[in-house]
Design a protein around this motif. Structure first.
Motif, PDB file in Angstrom:
ATOM      1  N   ARG A  27     -26.684  46.842  15.781  1.00  0.00           N
ATOM      2  CA  ARG A  27     -28.084  46.406  15.777  1.00  0.00           C
ATOM      3  C   ARG A  27     -28.848  47.187  16.843  1.00  0.00           C
ATOM      4  NH1 ARG A  27     -29.043  40.418  17.587  1.00  0.00           N
ATOM      5  NH2 ARG A  27     -28.534  41.383  19.575  1.00  0.00           N
ATOM      6  N   VAL A  28     -29.955  47.794  16.424  1.00  0.00           N
ATOM      7  CA  VAL A  28     -30.807  48.545  17.345  1.00  0.00           C
ATOM      8  C   VAL A  28     -32.138  47.811  17.456  1.00  0.00           C
ATOM      9  CG1 VAL A  28     -31.898  50.765  17.836  1.00  0.00           C
ATOM     10  CG2 VAL A  28     -29.699  50.693  16.629  1.00  0.00           C
ATOM     11  N   THR A  29     -32.450  47.313  18.645  1.00  0.00           N
ATOM     12  CA  THR A  29     -33.698  46.594  18.882  1.00  0.00           C
ATOM     13  C   THR A  29     -34.534  47.385  19.881  1.00  0.00           C
ATOM     14  OG1 THR A  29     -32.645  44.457  18.490  1.00  0.00           O
ATOM     15  CG2 THR A  29     -34.744  44.436  19.680  1.00  0.00           C
ATOM     16  N   ILE A  30     -35.755  47.710  19.483  1.00  0.00           N
ATOM     17  CA  ILE A  30     -36.635  48.530  20.318  1.00  0.00           C
ATOM     18  C   ILE A  30     -37.881  47.740  20.693  1.00  0.00           C
ATOM     19  CG2 ILE A  30     -37.983  50.661  20.449  1.00  0.00           C
ATOM     20  CD1 ILE A  30     -36.048  51.899  18.442  1.00  0.00           C
ATOM     21  N   HIS A  31     -38.164  47.692  21.982  1.00  0.00           N
ATOM     22  CA  HIS A  31     -39.352  46.998  22.486  1.00  0.00           C
ATOM     23  C   HIS A  31     -40.385  48.036  22.906  1.00  0.00           C
ATOM     24  CE1 HIS A  31     -41.255  44.099  25.672  1.00  0.00           C
ATOM     25  NE2 HIS A  31     -41.957  44.168  24.547  1.00  0.00           N
ATOM     26  N   THR A  32     -41.533  48.014  22.233  1.00  0.00           N
ATOM     27  CA  THR A  32     -42.631  48.918  22.584  1.00  0.00           C
ATOM     28  C   THR A  32     -43.483  48.294  23.690  1.00  0.00           C
ATOM     29  OG1 THR A  32     -42.705  49.871  20.356  1.00  0.00           O
ATOM     30  CG2 THR A  32     -44.701  50.088  21.681  1.00  0.00           C
ATOM     31  N   ASN A  41     -47.048  55.894  14.796  1.00  0.00           N
ATOM     32  CA  ASN A  41     -46.773  55.964  13.354  1.00  0.00           C
ATOM     33  C   ASN A  41     -45.743  57.047  13.048  1.00  0.00           C
ATOM     34  OD1 ASN A  41     -50.226  55.536  13.248  1.00  0.00           O
ATOM     35  ND2 ASN A  41     -48.828  53.986  12.461  1.00  0.00           N
ATOM     36  N   SER A  42     -45.180  57.643  14.063  1.00  0.00           N
ATOM     37  CA  SER A  42     -44.221  58.733  13.873  1.00  0.00           C
ATOM     38  C   SER A  42     -42.874  58.219  13.352  1.00  0.00           C
ATOM     39  CB  SER A  42     -43.996  59.478  15.196  1.00  0.00           C
ATOM     40  OG  SER A  42     -45.183  60.060  15.658  1.00  0.00           O
ATOM     41  N   THR A  43     -42.088  59.133  12.820  1.00  0.00           N
ATOM     42  CA  THR A  43     -40.722  58.821  12.425  1.00  0.00           C
ATOM     43  C   THR A  43     -39.832  58.886  13.662  1.00  0.00           C
ATOM     44  OG1 THR A  43     -41.027  59.708  10.196  1.00  0.00           O
ATOM     45  CG2 THR A  43     -38.759  59.549  11.013  1.00  0.00           C
ATOM     46  N   GLY A  68     -41.533  46.903   7.459  1.00  0.00           N
ATOM     47  CA  GLY A  68     -42.822  46.411   7.952  1.00  0.00           C
ATOM     48  C   GLY A  68     -43.489  47.434   8.845  1.00  0.00           C
ATOM     49  N   ASP A  69     -44.580  47.033   9.484  1.00  0.00           N
ATOM     50  CA  ASP A  69     -45.346  47.897  10.366  1.00  0.00           C
ATOM     51  C   ASP A  69     -44.652  47.933  11.719  1.00  0.00           C
ATOM     52  OD1 ASP A  69     -47.268  49.536  11.300  1.00  0.00           O
ATOM     53  OD2 ASP A  69     -48.865  48.045  11.394  1.00  0.00           O
ATOM     54  N   SER A  70     -43.984  49.031  12.021  1.00  0.00           N
ATOM     55  CA  SER A  70     -43.120  49.093  13.200  1.00  0.00           C
ATOM     56  C   SER A  70     -43.787  49.797  14.379  1.00  0.00           C
ATOM     57  CB  SER A  70     -41.829  49.846  12.849  1.00  0.00           C
ATOM     58  OG  SER A  70     -41.232  49.297  11.705  1.00  0.00           O
ATOM     59  N   TYR A  71     -43.221  49.557  15.560  1.00  0.00           N
ATOM     60  CA  TYR A  71     -43.571  50.260  16.791  1.00  0.00           C
ATOM     61  C   TYR A  71     -45.036  50.091  17.201  1.00  0.00           C
ATOM     62  CZ  TYR A  71     -39.204  52.389  15.279  1.00  0.00           C
ATOM     63  OH  TYR A  71     -37.922  52.586  14.835  1.00  0.00           O
ATOM     64  N   GLU A  72     -45.535  48.862  17.073  1.00  0.00           N
ATOM     65  CA  GLU A  72     -46.887  48.561  17.539  1.00  0.00           C
ATOM     66  C   GLU A  72     -46.819  48.014  18.968  1.00  0.00           C
ATOM     67  OE1 GLU A  72     -49.567  49.397  15.882  1.00  0.00           O
ATOM     68  OE2 GLU A  72     -48.346  50.118  14.207  1.00  0.00           O
ATOM     69  N   TRP A  76     -41.386  43.938  19.048  1.00  0.00           N
ATOM     70  CA  TRP A  76     -39.934  44.090  19.010  1.00  0.00           C
ATOM     71  C   TRP A  76     -39.547  44.470  17.583  1.00  0.00           C
ATOM     72  CZ3 TRP A  76     -36.714  43.203  23.303  1.00  0.00           C
ATOM     73  CH2 TRP A  76     -37.334  42.625  24.415  1.00  0.00           C
ATOM     74  N   ASP A  77     -38.833  45.560  17.405  1.00  0.00           N
ATOM     75  CA  ASP A  77     -38.413  46.008  16.078  1.00  0.00           C
ATOM     76  C   ASP A  77     -36.895  46.116  16.017  1.00  0.00           C
ATOM     77  OD1 ASP A  77     -41.005  46.686  14.625  1.00  0.00           O
ATOM     78  OD2 ASP A  77     -41.249  47.809  16.488  1.00  0.00           O
ATOM     79  N   THR A  78     -36.329  45.622  14.909  1.00  0.00           N
ATOM     80  CA  THR A  78     -34.872  45.584  14.763  1.00  0.00           C
ATOM     81  C   THR A  78     -34.432  46.248  13.466  1.00  0.00           C
ATOM     82  OG1 THR A  78     -34.663  43.530  16.040  1.00  0.00           O
ATOM     83  CG2 THR A  78     -32.846  44.083  14.570  1.00  0.00           C
TER      84      THR A  78
END
Length: 201
Positions: A27-32, A41-43, A68-72, A76-78
């Motif tokens: 599991r990779v969880t990223i907190h912006t 909006n980048s890859t 969904g709409d990620s990295y805003e 938190w994105d998983t």
């Protein structure tokens, strides 16, 4: 709705896919960051480097693409990736293609958890990436490592399942595929139950 026999067949077929049965769900969880305009909006891609005994291994470069709409800002994105057990993670590479209307990105922290072994590695970032004048990749060293107990790990697996189910509802049922369910479960029985949950009316 899939019948139980078809679900069983899917489960066993999936476990026979070369390499998949040997892979662990990471599991990779990223907190912006909450800083203004820190979303992107980048890859985004990741690559992990691990050590098992005297052997050092690294993964291919994986796109981390939560539904969904990620990295805003402040989000938190998983996502969950199938990766061969790397042992102890000693570094990772974070990459941005610099594309989209908002290429600049300020990630705060990345948590990487092997949902099979319970090993979690945290990476502090707090550095801009992907924008004009920013690097397109960062090499990160662990800021903390933690080993979940069996009880804690069970909760983590369940929370991962719920997170991906929420993503399914955001994006629509058709986008939540069987392969997503397979990524965070460990054996045939759990596979059958998870797929039944995903496809229940």
């Amino acid at each position: 709705m899939l019948s139980l026999s078809k679900i069983t067949m899917l489960a066993f077929s999936a476990l026979l896919i070369p390499g998949l049965a040997l892979a662990d769900p990471y599991r990779v969880t990223i907190h912006t960051s909450k800083t203004k305009n820190s979303g992107t909006n980048s890859t985004i891609k990741v690559q992990f480097f691990g050590k098992k005994g005297n052997k050092r291994t690294k993964t291919p470069k994986y796109i981390v693409d939560p539904i969904g709409d990620s990295y805003e800002n402040g989000q938190w994105d998983t996502d969950v990736l199938n990766i061969e057990n790397l042992g102890r993670l000693y570094k990772m590479k974070l990459m941005s293609d610099g594309g989209g209307k908002k290429p600049g990105w300020l990630p705060k922290t990345i948590f990487v958890t092997n949902l099979k072994t319970g090993s979690r590695t945290d990476f502090g970032v707090n550095q801009w990436i992907g924008g004009k004048g920013d690097p397109r990749s960062l090499i990160l060293k662990p800021s903390n490592q933690h080993q979940y107990s069996k009880k804690e790990l069970k909760k983590q697996v369940l929370s991962s399942r719920k997170a991906l189910q929420r993503n399914k509802k955001k994006k629509g049922g058709s986008s939540f595929s069987y392969s997503k369910a397979l990524k965070y479960i460990k054996d045939t029985t759990d596979t059958i139950n998870a797929v039944k949950d995903v496809y229940k009316p």
